[in-house]
Scaffold this active site. Structure first.
Site, PDB file in Angstrom:
ATOM      1  N   ILE A 167       1.622   2.253  -3.548  1.00  0.00           N
ATOM      2  CA  ILE A 167       2.710   2.566  -2.627  1.00  0.00           C
ATOM      3  C   ILE A 167       2.846   1.388  -1.667  1.00  0.00           C
ATOM      4  CG2 ILE A 167       2.533   5.072  -2.794  1.00  0.00           C
ATOM      5  CD1 ILE A 167       0.935   5.130  -0.242  1.00  0.00           C
ATOM      6  N   ASP A 168       3.997   1.282  -1.026  1.00  0.00           N
ATOM      7  CA  ASP A 168       4.278   0.136  -0.164  1.00  0.00           C
ATOM      8  C   ASP A 168       3.376   0.102   1.063  1.00  0.00           C
ATOM      9  OD1 ASP A 168       6.351  -0.502  -1.893  1.00  0.00           O
ATOM     10  OD2 ASP A 168       7.842   0.592  -0.712  1.00  0.00           O
ATOM     11  N   LYS A 169       3.261  -1.074   1.639  1.00  0.00           N
ATOM     12  CA  LYS A 169       2.438  -1.266   2.834  1.00  0.00           C
ATOM     13  C   LYS A 169       2.779  -0.269   3.936  1.00  0.00           C
ATOM     14  CE  LYS A 169       1.855  -4.504   6.683  1.00  0.00           C
ATOM     15  NZ  LYS A 169       2.274  -5.811   7.262  1.00  0.00           N
TER      16      LYS A 169
END
Length: 360
Positions: A167-169
């Site tokens: 998942i994104d930062k």
């Protein structure tokens, strides 16, 4: 095309490529080497490299060529050079490779579940999942390497174990990590065949007409911005097929809390799909959600929106649930993670806004 050395092209073809020093300033280091296939038709080198180096934009490749960093058979060439069969293309930069070996780092982890073959983590917003692109320390995999440092056979640098998905930062929520190659293979098959269950909570701009819906559109790299994904027609040959299902949870007038269920798992899928239908995620700067897209133009409302941005300084997206079959027992495993404090405070602020609007 025979590629002799793997690279992280997003880092290599950056904005500094056309501004870096010349060979006279010091040594140049080889970052990429590829040999042109014997049956290759003559084609401009910038076009060839853009097609054979994932995610590298043609514009940035041209900058690298202008700076003398792209060579064919050892000689610098310009963007209009046409590659020929047998050519050896290299990218030379004035900085050495960064060592991306994953080292264990003592970083706190919120472990939701753990057994002999897998680990489920609730990742906080702001934590990068994997080293790269300037984030070489303090990542989730560094923390996992420390957590599993005494597990026999677990090597954080072995791609056959570790992260099953990402998942994104600036997205919070659930991730599964495999401790064994067998577990990663089995879980990977489930993700590939869309047999897993994943849902996200997202605060988006605008009010939906319908209570639920389905978004279908291929997702691929945005030709105008290589760090952003764009949506293309499902029947096109551009990008990868992607489907997102959404359901309205709460409406706040100018924003809406939705639950998104992924049928596929593409890079930035929810962020790109929501922007595509005119409902960017609140606070998502890369996809246009960091602007005041709905509401009044009064000074008080503008101040209210700015306070909301400060309260949750990221895209309002949380990977809330994760479900899969256990890779060994076959048992259905379902997990959920509560909404993090920053997003919870943001939602409560919008609830209060709606109450005040209704009573005024």
């Amino acid at each position: 095309m025979k590629q002799l050395e793997a690279i992280d092209d997003i880092e290599l073809f950056d904005d500094e490529a056309g501004e870096a020093g010349s060979e006279a300033d010091g040594l140049l280091y080889e970052h990429l080497r590829m040999e042109v296939d014997g049956g290759q038709e003559p084609v401009r080198i910038d076009k060839y490299m853009a097609e054979h180096t994932p995610h590298a934009s043609r514009n940035r490749i041209q900058k690298a060529a202008d700076a003398g960093f792209i060579r064919v058979n050892g000689t610098p060439v310009k963007s209009n050079y046409k590659v020929r069969p047998g050519d050896v293309v290299t990218l030379m930069l004035d900085r050495p490779h960064y060592d991306t070996t994953i080292e264990p780092e003592d970083i706190p982890l919120e472990v939701v579940y753990e057994d002999e073959v897998l680990l489920v983590i609730n990742k906080p917003a702001g934590m990068v999942v994997h080293p790269g692109c300037g984030n070489y320390h303090g990542t989730l995999v560094n923390a996992v390497a420390w957590h599993l440092r005494d597990v026999p056979g677990y090597d954080p640098n072995d791609p056959s174990v570790g992260l099953v998905h990402r998942i994104d930062k600036d997205t919070s929520g659930l991730l599964v990590i495999a401790k064994t190659p067998e577990a990663k293979t089995e879980l990977g098959i489930q993700f590939f065949h869309h047999d897993t269950h994943r849902s996200y909570q997202a605060l988006v701009w605008g009010n939906f007409v319908e209570d639920s819906g389905r978004i279908e559109g291929n997702i691929g790299r945005d030709p105008k911005d290589r760090l952003r994904m764009a949506v293309f027609p499902p029947d096109s040959e551009v990008g990868k097929s992607a489907v997102t299902h959404y359901r309205v949870v709460e409406r706040y007038g100018y924003t809406t809390l939705v639950e998104c269920r992924l049928e596929t798992g593409r890079t930035h899928q929810i962020r790109a799909h929501m922007r595509h239908i005119g409902h960017p995620l609140f606070g998502d700067e890369r996809y246009g959600g960091m602007e005041m897209l709905r509401g009044e133009r009064t000074a008080s409302y503008k101040a209210y929106i700015q306070n909301c941005f400060k309260l949750c300084g990221r895209q309002a997206l949380h990977a809330r649930t994760l479900g899969f079959r256990h890779p060994v027992t076959g048992e259905q495993m379902d997990f959920s993670a509560p909404m993090p404090d920053d997003m919870g405070a943001l939602i409560e602020k919008w609830r209060k806004f709606l109450r005040n609007t209704e009573t005024s």
